[in-house]
Scaffold this motif. Structure first.
Motif, PDB file in Angstrom:
ATOM      1  N   GLY A  33       0.833  -1.205   0.000  1.00 25.41           N
ATOM      2  CA  GLY A  33       0.000   0.000   0.000  1.00 25.41           C
ATOM      3  C   GLY A  33       0.862   1.247   0.000  1.00 25.41           C
ATOM      4  O   GLY A  33       0.556   2.225   0.680  1.00 25.41           O
ATOM      5  N   GLY A 101      -0.427   2.898  13.177  1.00 26.66           N
ATOM      6  CA  GLY A 101      -0.972   2.425  11.900  1.00 26.66           C
ATOM      7  C   GLY A 101      -2.276   1.692  12.143  1.00 26.66           C
ATOM      8  O   GLY A 101      -2.531   1.188  13.243  1.00 26.66           O
ATOM      9  N   SER A 102      -3.116   1.641  11.104  1.00 25.46           N
ATOM     10  CA  SER A 102      -4.402   0.967  11.335  1.00 25.46           C
ATOM     11  C   SER A 102      -4.216  -0.539  11.455  1.00 25.46           C
ATOM     12  O   SER A 102      -5.125  -1.242  11.892  1.00 25.46           O
ATOM     13  N   LEU A 103      -3.033  -1.049  11.111  1.00 25.31           N
ATOM     14  CA  LEU A 103      -2.756  -2.466  11.383  1.00 25.31           C
ATOM     15  C   LEU A 103      -2.836  -2.746  12.882  1.00 25.31           C
ATOM     16  O   LEU A 103      -3.340  -3.780  13.305  1.00 25.31           O
ATOM     17  N   TYR A 127      -8.671  -6.879   2.207  1.00 33.14           N
ATOM     18  CA  TYR A 127      -7.296  -6.567   2.574  1.00 33.14           C
ATOM     19  C   TYR A 127      -6.579  -7.812   3.120  1.00 33.14           C
ATOM     20  O   TYR A 127      -7.061  -8.447   4.063  1.00 33.14           O
ATOM     21  N   TYR A 174     -16.768  -6.875   8.833  1.00 35.29           N
ATOM     22  CA  TYR A 174     -15.643  -5.999   8.485  1.00 35.29           C
ATOM     23  C   TYR A 174     -15.846  -5.514   7.049  1.00 35.29           C
ATOM     24  O   TYR A 174     -16.042  -6.315   6.131  1.00 35.29           O
ATOM     25  N   ILE A 176     -14.637  -2.305   4.033  1.00 34.46           N
ATOM     26  CA  ILE A 176     -13.869  -1.133   3.598  1.00 34.46           C
ATOM     27  C   ILE A 176     -14.797  -0.410   2.616  1.00 34.46           C
ATOM     28  O   ILE A 176     -14.726  -0.602   1.410  1.00 34.46           O
ATOM     29  N   ASN A 181     -10.575  -1.995  -0.806  1.00 35.41           N
ATOM     30  CA  ASN A 181      -9.311  -2.642  -1.160  1.00 35.41           C
ATOM     31  C   ASN A 181      -9.609  -4.131  -1.325  1.00 35.41           C
ATOM     32  O   ASN A 181     -10.038  -4.757  -0.344  1.00 35.41           O
ATOM     33  N   ASP A 209     -13.371   0.070   8.058  1.00 35.26           N
ATOM     34  CA  ASP A 209     -11.970   0.420   7.798  1.00 35.26           C
ATOM     35  C   ASP A 209     -11.963   1.461   6.683  1.00 35.26           C
ATOM     36  O   ASP A 209     -12.248   1.165   5.527  1.00 35.26           O
ATOM     37  N   CYS A 211      -9.466   3.687   5.536  1.00 33.22           N
ATOM     38  CA  CYS A 211      -8.159   4.333   5.349  1.00 33.22           C
ATOM     39  C   CYS A 211      -7.962   4.987   3.979  1.00 33.22           C
ATOM     40  O   CYS A 211      -7.024   5.756   3.805  1.00 33.22           O
ATOM     41  N   TYR A 212      -8.828   4.679   3.007  1.00 31.43           N
ATOM     42  CA  TYR A 212      -8.666   5.309   1.678  1.00 31.43           C
ATOM     43  C   TYR A 212      -9.650   6.449   1.443  1.00 31.43           C
ATOM     44  O   TYR A 212      -9.727   6.982   0.338  1.00 31.43           O
ATOM     45  N   SER A 239      -6.363   6.034   8.989  1.00 32.77           N
ATOM     46  CA  SER A 239      -4.904   6.036   8.952  1.00 32.77           C
ATOM     47  C   SER A 239      -4.386   7.272   8.223  1.00 32.77           C
ATOM     48  O   SER A 239      -5.086   7.837   7.380  1.00 32.77           O
ATOM     49  N   SER A 241      -1.561   6.744   6.613  1.00 32.79           N
ATOM     50  CA  SER A 241      -0.651   6.066   5.683  1.00 32.79           C
ATOM     51  C   SER A 241      -0.942   6.428   4.235  1.00 32.79           C
ATOM     52  O   SER A 241      -0.041   6.557   3.423  1.00 32.79           O
ATOM     53  N   LYS A 242      -2.216   6.528   3.905  1.00 35.83           N
ATOM     54  CA  LYS A 242      -2.577   6.735   2.501  1.00 35.83           C
ATOM     55  C   LYS A 242      -2.703   8.213   2.176  1.00 35.83           C
ATOM     56  O   LYS A 242      -2.602   8.607   1.033  1.00 35.83           O
ATOM     57  N   ARG A 249       3.522   5.456  10.351  1.00 40.62           N
ATOM     58  CA  ARG A 249       2.832   4.500  11.234  1.00 40.62           C
ATOM     59  C   ARG A 249       1.878   5.199  12.214  1.00 40.62           C
ATOM     60  O   ARG A 249       1.967   5.017  13.436  1.00 40.62           O
TER      61      ARG A 249
END
Ligand SMILES: Cc1ncc(COP(=O)(O)O)c(C=O)c1O
Length: 407
Positions: A33, A101-103, A127, A174, A176, A181, A209, A211-212, A239, A241-242, A249
């Protein structure tokens, strides 16, 4: 390092297999990603670091700065305002937990809710990081097929009813929903309402989720499921991150105290990295809104080059829908192509792809599919990498039968 001490007999049973040693990045990397290197706002981050450290650097002397264990307050303030503006979410600073991070958010939510043998519902294509975690926990992941509007509600209704008949209450659904993704779809508001209705009817919470969500091409997005829920049965994660850079992180969870208190108890790292949080807050509060359109524009340009080159090199053998945003293209090749094998031969030629079966609960359905991340390679690398990929695919599977409309 040398020495003959053998640690192997000390590793407890159930320990995950050892990591594969990193031997350098492939020449053409369409995996992961990763983000657009030219769009990392380096100068803005430098200025933010300088300002915030001069002003508040001494607060680094205490764990959690002066903000407590949920994360740097100005970053949570920025998030509360941004989530209200963009996703119509109403949350206070107390509803937000900053994570590494969302992880880490996935790990914490799974840690709080899941036990071996539990069942969860997920999108059939999803994902990989979510799939591997569920597999490791011994959780049964039921995949729901997607269409161009995301998770199919007719199939979700069928599965929820099936599970209920067997006395199984899934721990969560769950999803997205905003730039999925790997498929790149956005779930429209109407379908979000249907999803919430099913979640309420069967008393199964939603794990959203998002994150995008900043990377939709038009800059518009439907309200978050979290914003639309009337029961509070949605855990929302996101997140930086994107939108800024994955190596920072920094991610976050939005949930009520009943859940956050459990996540905090599981978050045993004494807080996520403080510098990253401080720099992000200092940069984002004034500059996030001007940064994102530039990033989106650059990503969209790379996507165009990727789609053009795939058309040129693979012709009709490569099928795809234009994603609604984000950093991935989900490509379908003919059934004769096994992307797990293509992955091996392409890697030997310096091209890394994500094979479909690693992003799916349905191996047969995803065998000929692959995910291509277009954010990190340059336009020229995209052109060259896809050209090599087509050559390898043709040599291995006879697909495409003609290259670049030339023969
Ligand atoms: C859907 C989804 N969730 C979570 C993550 C984890 O991202 P991070 O830990 O960098 O926030 C990713 C990364 O690609 C992702 O695609």
């Amino acid at each position: 390092m040398t020495g003959s001490f053998d640690f192997t007999p000390l590793f407890p049973p159930g320990l995950p297999a050892g990591a594969v040693k990193w031997t350098g990045a492939p020449r053409y990397n369409f995996t992961g990603g990763n983000n657009d290197a030219d769009q990392v706002p380096v100068e803005g981050l430098i200025a933010a670091a300088d300002t915030v450290l001069r002003r508040e650097g001494r607060t680094l002397a205490t764990y959690g700065l002066a903000s407590g264990p949920q994360g740097y307050r100005p970053l949570r303030q920025f998030l509360a305002a941004k989530l209200k503006r963009d996703a119509r979410m109403s949350c206070s600073l107390d509803d937000i937990l900053i994570v590494s991070g969302s992880l880490q958010a996935l790990d914490l939510v799974n840690g709080a809710l899941l036990a071996k043998g539990d069942t969860v519902i997920i999108e059939e294509e999803t994902y990989q990081g979510a799939l591997t975690r569920l597999a490791r926990l011994g959780v049964n992941a039921v995949g729901i097929p997607l269409d161009r509007d995301g998770m199919r509600m007719d199939m979700l209704a069928v599965q929820l009813a099936n599970l209920k008949r067997r006395d199984i209450r899934p721990k969560y659904i769950y999803t997205i929903p905003t730039v999925q993704n790997p498929t790149g779809t956005i779930m429209p508001e109407g379908r979000r309402m249907e999803l919430l209705k099913l979640s309420e009817e069967y008393d199964v919470p939603i794990f959203e989720d998002d994150c995008y969500a900043d990377l939709t091409w038009e800059g518009l997005r439907p309200p978050a499921l979290h914003a639309m829920s009337k029961t509070g049965g949605v855990i929302h994660i996101g997140s930086f991150s994107k939108s800024i850079a994955p190596a920072l992180r920094v991610g976050y969870v939005v949930a009520g105290w009943q859940v956050l208190s459990r996540l905090l108890a599981l978050k045993t790292d004494a807080g996520s990295g403080a510098l990253e949080q401080m720099v992000l807050a200092e940069f984002c509060a004034p500059r996030f809104s001007e940064h994102i359109p530039k990033l989106r524009h650059s990503l969209r340009g790379k996507l165009e080059v990727l789609m053009e080159t795939l058309n040129e090199q693979f012709g009709t053998a490569a099928e795809f829908d234009t994603p609604k945003g984000g950093i991935f293209l989900w490509v379908r090749l003919p059934d004769s192509v096994d992307t797990l094998k293509l992955f091996q031969s392409a890697l030997a030629a310096g091209v890394a792809i994500n094979p479909g079966p690693e992003w799916s609960t349905n191996g047969a359905h995803s065998k000929g599919r692959m995910r291509l991340c277009f954010a990190n390679p340059s336009k020229e690398e995209i052109r060259q990498g896809i050209t090599v990929l087509a050559q390898v695919c043709r040599a291995t599977f006879g697909v495409p039968s003609r290259i670049a409309n030339r023969e």
